[in-house]
Enzyme design. Structure first.
Site, short mmCIF file in Angstrom:
data_model
loop_
_atom_site.label_atom_id
_atom_site.label_comp_id
_atom_site.label_asym_id
_atom_site.label_seq_id
_atom_site.Cartn_x
_atom_site.Cartn_y
_atom_site.Cartn_z
N HIS A 163 87.84 66.47 25.26
CA HIS A 163 87.63 65.38 24.32
C HIS A 163 86.40 64.58 24.74
O HIS A 163 85.99 64.60 25.90
CB HIS A 163 88.86 64.49 24.27
CG HIS A 163 90.03 65.15 23.63
ND1 HIS A 163 91.22 64.50 23.42
CD2 HIS A 163 90.21 66.41 23.16
CE1 HIS A 163 92.08 65.34 22.82
NE2 HIS A 163 91.48 66.50 22.67
N GLU A 211 86.01 61.42 25.17
CA GLU A 211 86.33 60.43 26.20
C GLU A 211 86.42 61.11 27.56
O GLU A 211 85.94 60.57 28.57
CB GLU A 211 87.66 59.72 25.88
CG GLU A 211 87.68 59.04 24.53
CD GLU A 211 88.24 59.93 23.40
OE1 GLU A 211 88.78 59.35 22.44
OE2 GLU A 211 88.13 61.17 23.48
N CYS A 217 93.58 59.98 22.44
CA CYS A 217 94.89 60.61 22.54
C CYS A 217 95.55 60.15 23.84
O CYS A 217 94.92 59.49 24.67
CB CYS A 217 94.76 62.14 22.52
SG CYS A 217 94.08 62.83 24.06
N CYS A 226 93.65 61.26 27.09
CA CYS A 226 92.47 60.43 27.36
C CYS A 226 92.90 59.03 27.78
O CYS A 226 92.26 58.41 28.64
CB CYS A 226 91.55 60.38 26.15
SG CYS A 226 90.78 61.97 25.80
#
Length: 148
Positions: A77, A79, A105, A108
């Protein structure tokens, strides 16, 4: 008109997401401390591996809904990539703010908590209620960015 700091950093996250190699959605992230950019990231496959743009999306092939079965995704991801890039280059992100073009999410969120992120500014909702709950429990300041 001169943008606010949140607008400025979110615009940079929007630019970062243009590097994404994900077929489902493009996400960008920027980590900032004291109005200085520490790291950026976008979602995509790990370095030196095939991109989903080139080989397809396993989650699409299996009809996996958004927000579920993260482990079946090749990509990191945005992040995660921003936090990893900071660590890779020896940059502390403790006390920093994370800007993301989408609500993080739960994976993260947990990484951000343990990395010392103190504030998250995000656009868009993600179907992951546990994420918001765990961030609030950890005392992370959450701001949903409104670009209107």
């Amino acid at each position: 008109m001169r943008p606010s700091w949140d607008e400025y950093f979110m615009n940079i996250a929007e630019i970062a997401k243009t590097r994404s190699t994900c077929l489902r959605r493009q996400i960008g992230a920027v980590i900032v401390k004291d109005k200085r950019i520490l790291s950026t990231g976008y979602n995509g496959a790990p370095s030196n591996t095939a991109h989903c743009l080139d080989i397809g999306c396993l989650r699409e092939k299996r009809n996996i809904p958004s927000g579920q079965r993260h482990e079946l995704c090749r990509a990191l991801h945005a992040e995660q990539n921003a936090m990893i890039q900071a660590a890779y280059h020896g940059v502390s992100i403790q006390g920093a703010t994370l800007y993301s073009t989408l609500q993080p999410c739960v994976l993260c969120a947990k990484m951000a908590i343990n990395a010392g992120i103190k504030k998250i500014v995000f656009k868009g909702n993600y179907p992951d209620e546990l994420s918001i709950g765990i961030l609030e429990e950890a005392g992370i300041k959450l701001i949903q960015f409104d670009d209107k």
